[in-house]
Design a protein around this motif. Structure first.
Motif, mmCIF file in Angstrom:
data_model
loop_
_atom_site.group_PDB
_atom_site.id
_atom_site.type_symbol
_atom_site.label_atom_id
_atom_site.label_comp_id
_atom_site.label_asym_id
_atom_site.label_seq_id
_atom_site.Cartn_x
_atom_site.Cartn_y
_atom_site.Cartn_z
ATOM 1 N N TYR A 139 0.830 -1.227 0.293
ATOM 2 C CA TYR A 139 -0.197 -0.119 -0.135
ATOM 3 C C TYR A 139 1.102 0.858 -0.259
ATOM 4 N N ASP A 140 0.665 2.441 0.069
ATOM 5 C CA ASP A 140 1.143 3.634 -0.465
ATOM 6 C C ASP A 140 -0.074 4.988 -0.191
ATOM 7 N N VAL A 176 -3.092 -3.359 -2.611
ATOM 8 C CA VAL A 176 -2.271 -3.853 -3.413
ATOM 9 C C VAL A 176 -3.112 -5.425 -2.560
ATOM 10 N N ILE A 177 -4.299 -5.889 -3.409
ATOM 11 C CA ILE A 177 -5.162 -7.186 -2.972
ATOM 12 C C ILE A 177 -5.004 -8.321 -4.241
ATOM 13 N N LEU A 182 -6.561 -1.638 -5.524
ATOM 14 C CA LEU A 182 -7.752 -0.265 -5.141
ATOM 15 C C LEU A 182 -7.010 0.825 -4.803
ATOM 16 N N LYS A 183 -8.770 2.380 -5.566
ATOM 17 C CA LYS A 183 -7.427 3.433 -5.120
ATOM 18 C C LYS A 183 -8.988 4.429 -4.860
ATOM 19 N N VAL A 210 -10.275 0.921 -9.003
ATOM 20 C CA VAL A 210 -9.757 -0.220 -8.654
ATOM 21 C C VAL A 210 -9.536 -0.511 -10.624
ATOM 22 N N GLU A 211 -7.999 -1.200 -10.482
ATOM 23 C CA GLU A 211 -7.317 -1.242 -11.369
ATOM 24 C C GLU A 211 -7.100 -3.410 -11.255
ATOM 25 N N TYR A 212 -7.254 -3.934 -12.225
ATOM 26 C CA TYR A 212 -6.561 -5.814 -12.180
ATOM 27 C C TYR A 212 -5.279 -5.912 -13.305
#
Length: 281
Positions: A139-140, A176-177, A182-183, A210-212
């Motif tokens: 994460y950030d 990150v998952i 996820l943003k 969300v980005e895949y």
């Protein structure tokens, strides 16, 4: 000069633009400085600007170029302090530069250009920008503050005025998952001027996305933003304010793919407005 215009738009004939030209160095092992024209990207979104407020954009060919290539440099002095996974930045914004929008005679504007009144680049009008960012495993985040003129003019006495100064406080987070990123972003602006309005309004902008990234050398993402004007006044819903409603929704669906060992990049973006995506795009 482009010869397909019936009237060559203002500043379209020729132009010299320097986006990044600066001097940078290290004061010690933890502290860096940079002075000159710079591009500073805030936030986590790739397609919608929420906390990313420091650099204006070149919007003269809307929708044809990725946002990362549209940012215009701004003269500033910046200090960056690094401590483990954290970075603290402080900047003085010497230049009040605003987005370049389509001009009369271009393919994207049929109406006559209005006179413009812009704040000068002097000590009194110097802005301030502060940020705290951290990058950790999985994460950030970023926390942002700015006190500067917003890239949002208003109409008054026959001219567009750009003296729309506001303080903003913003937050951005990535998580990150597995193969998903996820943003979220949220920003508060304390004072915004609108055409025909006595006084100012505050506004809250927010985003989820969300980005895949499970695609080989590619990714697909979806982002949704909401900009809400607090204590809304119906006078804002006028042509001089582009009929701005209390709530403005924006959707962005983005696909990226790299080919030939990442020497060629394909990017496709679908952007639409409205809660149901029914307000143009």
């Amino acid at each position: 000069t482009s010869n397909h215009y019936s009237t060559t738009p203002n500043s379209y004939g020729n132009e010299l633009n320097v986006n990044e030209l600066n001097i940078e160095g290290s004061i010690n092992s933890n502290l860096d400085f940079k002075i000159g024209r710079q591009i500073v990207v805030w936030g986590k979104s790739d397609s919608i600007r929420i906390t990313d407020v420091l650099n204006p954009l070149d919007n003269r060919t809307p929708g044809l170029i990725d946002i990362k290539n549209l940012r215009l440099g701004r003269l500033m002095s910046k200090l960056d302090y690094y401590q483990d996974n954290l970075k603290i930045s402080a900047a003085l914004l010497h230049e009040n530069r605003f987005s370049k929008n389509p001009k009369f005679g271009s393919d994207f504007k049929a109406s006559t250009d209005l006179p413009e009144s812009k704040p000068g680049n002097n000590l009194k009008n110097t802005g301030i920008a502060l940020s705290l960012t951290g990058e950790f495993s999985g994460y950030d985040f970023g926390i942002y503050f700015a006190d500067t003129y917003l890239d949002k003019p208003y109409f008054e006495n026959g001219a567009l005025h750009f003296d729309n100064k506001s303080k903003m406080l913003g937050f951005a987070y990535n998580q990150v998952i597995d193969n998903f990123l996820l943003k979220t972003e949220v920003t508060y602006f304390d004072t915004l001027k609108y055409s025909g309005l006595n006084g100012t309004k505050s506004r809250i902008d927010s985003l989820i996305g969300v980005e895949y990234t499970g695609i080989n050398n590619g990714s697909i993402s979806y982002e949704l933003s909401l900009k809400k004007i607090n204590n809304y006044d119906n006078v804002i819903n006028a042509q001089s304010n582009n009929f701005t409603k209390q709530e403005t929704y924006q959707h962005a669906l983005r696909f990226t793919q790299s080919y030939l060992n990442q020497t060629i990049d394909l990017t496709a973006i679908l952007g639409v407005f409205g809660k149901k995506g029914d307000k143009d795009g």
